[in-house]
Design a protein around this motif. Structure first.
Motif, mmCIF file in Angstrom:
data_model
loop_
_atom_site.group_PDB
_atom_site.id
_atom_site.type_symbol
_atom_site.label_atom_id
_atom_site.label_comp_id
_atom_site.label_asym_id
_atom_site.label_seq_id
_atom_site.Cartn_x
_atom_site.Cartn_y
_atom_site.Cartn_z
ATOM 1 N N ASN A 129 8.360 0.072 20.655
ATOM 2 C CA ASN A 129 7.309 0.896 21.233
ATOM 3 C C ASN A 129 6.401 0.037 22.104
ATOM 4 N N ALA A 130 5.236 0.579 22.463
ATOM 5 C CA ALA A 130 4.333 -0.117 23.379
ATOM 6 C C ALA A 130 3.832 -1.440 22.806
ATOM 7 N N GLY A 131 3.704 -1.534 21.491
ATOM 8 C CA GLY A 131 3.245 -2.780 20.888
ATOM 9 C C GLY A 131 4.174 -3.942 21.173
ATOM 10 N N TRP A 213 6.623 8.025 6.747
ATOM 11 C CA TRP A 213 6.637 6.564 6.853
ATOM 12 C C TRP A 213 5.260 5.947 6.685
ATOM 13 N N ALA A 214 4.252 6.759 6.454
ATOM 14 C CA ALA A 214 2.888 6.240 6.357
ATOM 15 C C ALA A 214 2.688 5.489 5.053
ATOM 16 N N THR A 215 1.855 4.445 5.110
ATOM 17 C CA THR A 215 1.497 3.721 3.896
ATOM 18 C C THR A 215 0.666 4.596 2.979
ATOM 19 N N LEU A 216 -0.288 5.314 3.547
ATOM 20 C CA LEU A 216 -1.107 6.266 2.809
ATOM 21 C C LEU A 216 -0.918 7.645 3.421
ATOM 22 N N MET A 268 -2.548 2.073 11.294
ATOM 23 C CA MET A 268 -1.526 1.331 10.560
ATOM 24 C C MET A 268 -1.252 1.951 9.200
ATOM 25 N N LEU A 269 -2.275 2.537 8.579
ATOM 26 C CA LEU A 269 -2.108 3.123 7.258
ATOM 27 C C LEU A 269 -1.529 4.532 7.309
ATOM 28 N N ASN A 270 -1.909 5.296 8.329
ATOM 29 C CA ASN A 270 -1.549 6.715 8.366
ATOM 30 C C ASN A 270 -0.445 7.066 9.341
ATOM 31 N N LEU A 271 -0.066 6.148 10.228
ATOM 32 C CA LEU A 271 0.944 6.438 11.234
ATOM 33 C C LEU A 271 1.982 5.313 11.288
ATOM 34 N N ASN A 272 3.116 5.616 11.834
ATOM 35 C CA ASN A 272 4.175 4.618 11.988
ATOM 36 C C ASN A 272 4.061 3.992 13.377
ATOM 37 N N VAL A 273 3.162 2.995 13.520
ATOM 38 C CA VAL A 273 2.929 2.375 14.827
ATOM 39 C C VAL A 273 3.548 0.991 14.930
ATOM 40 N N ALA A 274 4.272 0.562 13.896
ATOM 41 C CA ALA A 274 4.946 -0.740 13.909
ATOM 42 C C ALA A 274 3.953 -1.863 14.238
#
Length: 331
Positions: A129-131, A213-216, A268-274
């Protein structure tokens, strides 16, 4: 007419001087060393994250065994595409990222990190992704600059001290700072072009899509509350726009970046942003004043010296009173 031209010349000269001062006025490279170290640590994590699915994603028998044909893109795995090449490239990337974090042969390490991250990114463009693109850009800036001029084993070899810095033009740091502003501005512009952000429902769809895929996991009472969803959606846009603008103001910089840290940690906790948020944090460090980095060891030592120390315990036969022993009788 001539008077107008004469009045404009000092203004143009001042703009040129300001431009040159912004990009090229020499300063100690402490901030650059901090960014290099942070990026190296993130690059190590990025490399380790590739290993579990290395051959399944990039290998000859993986999900895309043929190299993707992308215009104006390149990868060393286009020339050498075997599984052995993948493993060698991965190991070399890990060693180079470690060397970059420590500042050992920093320029060579930065070049290798850039080439290999770019190669993996283009070999499996569909899984990034963009990251990951941001990490590639930062690696390129490091490869083109004297990234070992501060906080590095290279600097220790030159000056005898790891926590030291040479004087360099700050253009690499300026490029990262400008990059951060452009990312937020372009992001806001792109989101406003989408219907879900304009009608305030984007956060709802993001939570519903990435919840697996979220941590929380987002609480149901929050994910289904239309008013809160609208506030969070528009609040995200306002925060990103505010960071892009107020990060250049010394008075508001801390608050702008602090708000951004909270926003990205929540993502980072609620979304899958890698690695997107971690890549943005690397750019955040470009705004740390070099004076603060230089003084960090002294501040840590000062904090440690003020730390209360417990007195040594007294043995069972040792008297509590430390008075002088009585003289021996008859002496």
């Amino acid at each position: 007419m001539m008077e107008r031209v004469q009045r404009q010349r000092p203004v143009i000269g001042a703009l040129i001087d300001g431009w040159c001062a912004f990009w090229f006025t020499p300063q100690l490279a402490y901030t650059f060393g901090l960014v290099r170290m942070t990026f190296g640590v993130v690059a190590v994590g990025w490399t380790l994250a590739l290993l579990p699915d290395l051959f399944q994603v990039f290998g000859e028998q993986g999900v895309a065994p043929q190299y993707p044909l992308l215009g104006y893109q390149w990868s060393v795995f286009e020339v050498w595409s075997s599984d052995r090449a993948l493993l060698i490239g991965w190991a070399l990337l890990l060693l180079s990222a470690l060397a970059l974090a420590l500042g050992w042969h920093s320029r060579l390490a930065a070049v290798l990190v850039f080439v290999l991250i770019q190669s993996f990114h283009q070999r499996g463009d569909y899984v990034f992704n963009a990251g990951d693109a941001i990490l590639t850009i930062v690696a390129l800036i490091l490869a083109l600059s004297s990234c070992g001029a501060a906080l590095s084993l290279d600097q220790h070899r030159r000056s005898g001290s790891f926590w030291s810095a040479e004087t360099r033009a700050p253009w690499p740091i300026r490029l990262m700072q400008v990059q951060l502003t452009l990312i937020y501005l372009v992001t806001v512009q792109a989101k406003l072009a989408g219907r879900s952000w304009v009608d305030g429902s984007a956060v709802f769809f993001a939570w519903r899509t990435d919840g697996r895929w979220a941590t929380l996991t987002t609480p149901e009472w929050l994910a289904s509350n239309a008013i809160l969803i609208n506030v969070l959606t528009w609040g995200t846009l306002l925060i990103e726009l505010a960071i892009a603008i107020f990060v250049w103001n010394r008075r508001w910089r801390f608050w702008a970046l602090g708000t951004g840290v909270v926003m990205h940690l929540t993502m980072m906790l609620n979304l899958n942003v890698a690695f997107f948020s971690l890549a943005m944090f690397v750019l955040y460090f470009a705004f740390v004043p070099w004076e603060a980095v230089e003084q960090l060891p002294a501040k840590l030592r000062s904090m440690w010296s003020r730390r209360p120390h417990s007195s040594p315990s007294l043995g069972p036969d040792r008297p509590v009173n430390d008075s002088v022993a009585e003289p021996i009788q008859g002496s």
